[in-house]
Design a protein around this motif. Structure first.
Motif, PDB file in Angstrom:
ATOM      1  N   LEU A 348      -0.978   5.538   3.518  1.00 31.71           N
ATOM      2  CA  LEU A 348      -1.870   6.647   3.863  1.00 31.71           C
ATOM      3  C   LEU A 348      -3.239   6.456   3.230  1.00 31.71           C
ATOM      4  O   LEU A 348      -4.277   6.560   3.899  1.00 31.71           O
ATOM      5  CB  LEU A 348      -1.250   7.966   3.399  1.00 31.71           C
ATOM      6  CG  LEU A 348      -2.154   9.200   3.451  1.00 31.71           C
ATOM      7  CD1 LEU A 348      -2.559   9.521   4.887  1.00 31.71           C
ATOM      8  CD2 LEU A 348      -1.465  10.400   2.799  1.00 31.71           C
ATOM      9  N   TRP A 349      -3.275   6.174   1.938  1.00 31.08           N
ATOM     10  CA  TRP A 349      -4.551   6.070   1.239  1.00 31.08           C
ATOM     11  C   TRP A 349      -5.313   4.802   1.598  1.00 31.08           C
ATOM     12  O   TRP A 349      -6.542   4.755   1.460  1.00 31.08           O
ATOM     13  CB  TRP A 349      -4.343   6.200  -0.267  1.00 31.08           C
ATOM     14  CG  TRP A 349      -4.244   7.645  -0.652  1.00 31.08           C
ATOM     15  CD1 TRP A 349      -3.123   8.433  -0.608  1.00 31.08           C
ATOM     16  CD2 TRP A 349      -5.316   8.488  -1.076  1.00 31.08           C
ATOM     17  NE1 TRP A 349      -3.436   9.712  -0.986  1.00 31.08           N
ATOM     18  CE2 TRP A 349      -4.762   9.782  -1.284  1.00 31.08           C
ATOM     19  CE3 TRP A 349      -6.666   8.291  -1.309  1.00 31.08           C
ATOM     20  CZ2 TRP A 349      -5.538  10.860  -1.712  1.00 31.08           C
ATOM     21  CZ3 TRP A 349      -7.446   9.355  -1.736  1.00 31.08           C
ATOM     22  CH2 TRP A 349      -6.883  10.629  -1.927  1.00 31.08           C
ATOM     23  N   THR A 350      -4.611   3.795   2.066  1.00 24.87           N
ATOM     24  CA  THR A 350      -5.317   2.617   2.604  1.00 24.87           C
ATOM     25  C   THR A 350      -6.159   3.023   3.799  1.00 24.87           C
ATOM     26  O   THR A 350      -7.334   2.632   3.922  1.00 24.87           O
ATOM     27  CB  THR A 350      -4.307   1.531   3.006  1.00 24.87           C
ATOM     28  OG1 THR A 350      -3.630   1.060   1.837  1.00 24.87           O
ATOM     29  CG2 THR A 350      -5.010   0.354   3.688  1.00 24.87           C
ATOM     30  N   GLU A 351      -5.585   3.857   4.688  1.00 23.26           N
ATOM     31  CA  GLU A 351      -6.324   4.298   5.879  1.00 23.26           C
ATOM     32  C   GLU A 351      -7.389   5.336   5.531  1.00 23.26           C
ATOM     33  O   GLU A 351      -8.472   5.348   6.122  1.00 23.26           O
ATOM     34  CB  GLU A 351      -5.357   4.848   6.928  1.00 23.26           C
ATOM     35  CG  GLU A 351      -4.442   3.800   7.537  1.00 23.26           C
ATOM     36  CD  GLU A 351      -5.216   2.671   8.207  1.00 23.26           C
ATOM     37  OE1 GLU A 351      -6.370   2.900   8.652  1.00 23.26           O
ATOM     38  OE2 GLU A 351      -4.684   1.548   8.283  1.00 23.26           O
ATOM     39  N   ILE A 352      -7.085   6.220   4.587  1.00 21.48           N
ATOM     40  CA  ILE A 352      -8.108   7.172   4.151  1.00 21.48           C
ATOM     41  C   ILE A 352      -9.308   6.433   3.582  1.00 21.48           C
ATOM     42  O   ILE A 352     -10.470   6.718   3.928  1.00 21.48           O
ATOM     43  CB  ILE A 352      -7.528   8.150   3.107  1.00 21.48           C
ATOM     44  CG1 ILE A 352      -6.524   9.118   3.759  1.00 21.48           C
ATOM     45  CG2 ILE A 352      -8.645   8.937   2.430  1.00 21.48           C
ATOM     46  CD1 ILE A 352      -5.835  10.038   2.789  1.00 21.48           C
ATOM     47  N   THR A 353      -9.052   5.479   2.715  1.00 22.03           N
ATOM     48  CA  THR A 353     -10.140   4.737   2.079  1.00 22.03           C
ATOM     49  C   THR A 353     -10.947   3.938   3.100  1.00 22.03           C
ATOM     50  O   THR A 353     -12.181   3.881   3.027  1.00 22.03           O
ATOM     51  CB  THR A 353      -9.568   3.795   1.001  1.00 22.03           C
ATOM     52  OG1 THR A 353      -8.808   4.576   0.063  1.00 22.03           O
ATOM     53  CG2 THR A 353     -10.669   3.054   0.262  1.00 22.03           C
ATOM     54  N   GLU A 374      -1.459   9.855  -9.496  1.00 21.63           N
ATOM     55  CA  GLU A 374      -1.621   9.090 -10.723  1.00 21.63           C
ATOM     56  C   GLU A 374      -0.370   8.269 -11.034  1.00 21.63           C
ATOM     57  O   GLU A 374       0.741   8.797 -11.099  1.00 21.63           O
ATOM     58  CB  GLU A 374      -1.945  10.021 -11.892  1.00 21.63           C
ATOM     59  CG  GLU A 374      -3.144  10.933 -11.626  1.00 21.63           C
ATOM     60  CD  GLU A 374      -4.376  10.167 -11.158  1.00 21.63           C
ATOM     61  OE1 GLU A 374      -4.656   9.068 -11.677  1.00 21.63           O
ATOM     62  OE2 GLU A 374      -5.074  10.678 -10.259  1.00 21.63           O
ATOM     63  N   GLY A 375      -0.576   6.950 -11.208  1.00 22.00           N
ATOM     64  CA  GLY A 375       0.534   6.051 -11.485  1.00 22.00           C
ATOM     65  C   GLY A 375       1.279   5.584 -10.254  1.00 22.00           C
ATOM     66  O   GLY A 375       2.208   4.771 -10.373  1.00 22.00           O
ATOM     67  N   ARG A 376       0.900   6.073  -9.072  1.00 20.35           N
ATOM     68  CA  ARG A 376       1.601   5.689  -7.851  1.00 20.35           C
ATOM     69  C   ARG A 376       0.711   4.941  -6.867  1.00 20.35           C
ATOM     70  O   ARG A 376       1.189   4.102  -6.119  1.00 20.35           O
ATOM     71  CB  ARG A 376       2.198   6.927  -7.179  1.00 20.35           C
ATOM     72  CG  ARG A 376       3.277   7.605  -8.008  1.00 20.35           C
ATOM     73  CD  ARG A 376       3.908   8.758  -7.257  1.00 20.35           C
ATOM     74  NE  ARG A 376       4.552   8.311  -6.032  1.00 20.35           N
ATOM     75  CZ  ARG A 376       5.100   9.127  -5.139  1.00 20.35           C
ATOM     76  NH1 ARG A 376       5.057  10.439  -5.348  1.00 20.35           N
ATOM     77  NH2 ARG A 376       5.665   8.659  -4.055  1.00 20.35           N
ATOM     78  N   LEU A 377      -0.568   5.245  -6.849  1.00 17.93           N
ATOM     79  CA  LEU A 377      -1.476   4.500  -5.976  1.00 17.93           C
ATOM     80  C   LEU A 377      -1.766   3.130  -6.575  1.00 17.93           C
ATOM     81  O   LEU A 377      -1.910   2.985  -7.793  1.00 17.93           O
ATOM     82  CB  LEU A 377      -2.795   5.242  -5.802  1.00 17.93           C
ATOM     83  CG  LEU A 377      -2.941   6.274  -4.689  1.00 17.93           C
ATOM     84  CD1 LEU A 377      -4.419   6.637  -4.521  1.00 17.93           C
ATOM     85  CD2 LEU A 377      -2.363   5.801  -3.378  1.00 17.93           C
ATOM     86  N   ALA A 378      -1.891   2.134  -5.699  1.00 15.95           N
ATOM     87  CA  ALA A 378      -2.281   0.805  -6.152  1.00 15.95           C
ATOM     88  C   ALA A 378      -3.640   0.884  -6.842  1.00 15.95           C
ATOM     89  O   ALA A 378      -4.523   1.612  -6.382  1.00 15.95           O
ATOM     90  CB  ALA A 378      -2.344  -0.149  -4.963  1.00 15.95           C
TER      91      ALA A 378
END
Length: 414
Positions: A348-353, A374-378
């Motif tokens: 999800l955050w790859t696409e958001i970014t 926190e602690g879970r995203l690459a």
């Protein structure tokens, strides 16, 4: 304009179930996940339970912003239209929510006045509401949405729920109804909260009548079981987060604390979430607050901006994967990340970014107090976002819906 994604037929929501499954089918955890997925495949939220006024404070919307938001009951995206953003893309995996979002947009565009809008969405026991639908909305709807609301459930057209009280339906509405019944069995009429005239009276009623319910054996037993709280929209993963917040490992103290905030921290004259929880409706005309999207001062602006919305039957990640890089400014995730694995969260955050413009913001809720990122995203993803920690804490305190532990705001680092 509003539109249906190609895959938005009203079949079983297999995508919802697939998004929730982490364990083997016959394991205890797997059975729990599949039961929740089954319940969550129907209508869940006739009204959204995230405070859109809080969202707009956090997002600081301007006319240039392009928003992506989870749809749920649709109250949020309509409230955002009051700020005239450039566009709003609504995404949701639940086909029932998709139909409700389309209905609300069509109502703004086709009802002749604000009074009809309030009558339809905020006034229960109006037997003429389905006639309003037939006259003004049905001819304007796309085929799938029309088919949904004309479709029959228990021998009646779905749209006739607005003749009765849509807020007593859906998974959450039925859960609230069950809570009212349980309270009455213990001699407590929760609707009496609406007669309290001050915050002090609200506090007295909560302390004397509601708080003791959490010490009842049946309530302790119910709140110790994950499946009993599926009606709140709490999946197994969120239950574990909440239970971990109390020394006893029970969710009851957390629920009591959240209900105490809903009942006692805001005047009833300012909190339509409390009206829904304690009376299962909005306040009668002139006696209390309406959701932001139904307030008369926003009617003309929202109506003029309806064509800025698209509605998509898709997950957040798959929708963003189809969008150009650096094309969006604001992202509203509700509490969806609480359900996600680390792989899903990072996808999800790859696409958001990738799709975020400079200065973009992401807002979301969590069942627990701490941010789930926190602690879970690459590290390569996390380093591109700043956490507005103090602002997040301030907004959490102001959240009128009171059911979440944390409200979180992240901004794209320059």
């Amino acid at each position: 304009m509003t539109e249906f994604a190609p895959d938005a037929g009203f079949r079983k929501n297999g995508k919802i179930k697939a998004a929730l499954l982490r364990h083997r089918a016959l394991s205890k955890e797997g059975i729990s996940e599949r039961l929740f997925g089954l319940l969550f495949s129907g209508l869940v939220y006739p009204q959204i339970w995230e405070d859109p006024d809080l969202d707009m404070q956090a997002m600081e919307l301007t006319s240039s912003h392009r928003i992506v938001t989870i749809g749920s009951g649709g109250c949020n995206m309509l409230a955002y239209l009051s700020q005239s953003p450039a566009s709003i893309d609504v995404v949701d995996l639940n086909a029932h929510h998709i139909a409700l979002n389309h209905l609300k947009l069509a109502a703004f565009k086709n009802f002749p006045n604000h009074e009809d809008l309030v009558r339809f969405f905020a006034s229960p026991h109006e037997p003429g509401n389905s006639a309003l639908f037939d006259r003004y909305l049905s001819p304007a709807l796309d085929g799938n949405t029309k088919q949904y609301w004309h479709g029959r459930r228990f021998g009646r057209r779905r749209i006739t729920v607005f003749n009765r009280n849509i807020y007593e339906t859906g998974l959450l509405g039925r859960f609230i109804g069950a809570a009212h019944l349980l309270a009455r069995l213990h001699g407590v009429d929760l609707t009496r909260m609406a007669s309290m005239r001050t915050v002090q009276e609200q506090r007295q009623f909560f302390d004397a009548e509601i708080a003791p319910l959490f010490d009842r054996p049946i309530v302790r037993w119910i709140t110790s079981r994950k499946s009993s709280l599926f009606g709140l929209g709490i999946p197994p993963q969120q239950y574990d987060e909440l239970a971990g917040m109390s020394e006893s490992g029970s969710i009851a103290p957390v629920l009591r604390q959240r209900l105490e905030k809903l009942a006692c921290h805001f005047p009833l004259s300012e909190n339509y979430f409390a009206w829904q929880a304690f009376t299962r409706r909005y306040a009668p005309k002139g006696k209390g607050p309406l959701p932001t999207y139904l307030k008369p001062e926003h009617y003309s602006t929202i109506r003029g901006n309806v064509d800025h919305v698209t509605v998509n039957h898709a997950s957040f990640t798959e929708f963003l994967a189809r969008q150009p890089a650096a094309s969006r400014d604001r992202y509203v995730l509700l509490d969806a990340q609480d359900w996600m694995t680390n792989d899903q969260l990072n996808a999800l955050w790859t696409e958001i970014t990738r799709t975020a413009r400079t200065g973009a913001r992401v807002i979301f809720r969590t069942a627990a107090e701490q941010s789930i990122l926190e602690g879970r995203l690459a590290p390569a993803l996390r380093s591109q976002w700043s956490y507005f920690e103090e602002r997040s804490k301030q907004l959490t305190i102001s959240d009128r819906s009171a059911i979440y532990g944390g409200f979180h705001v992240y901004g794209k680092a320059s």
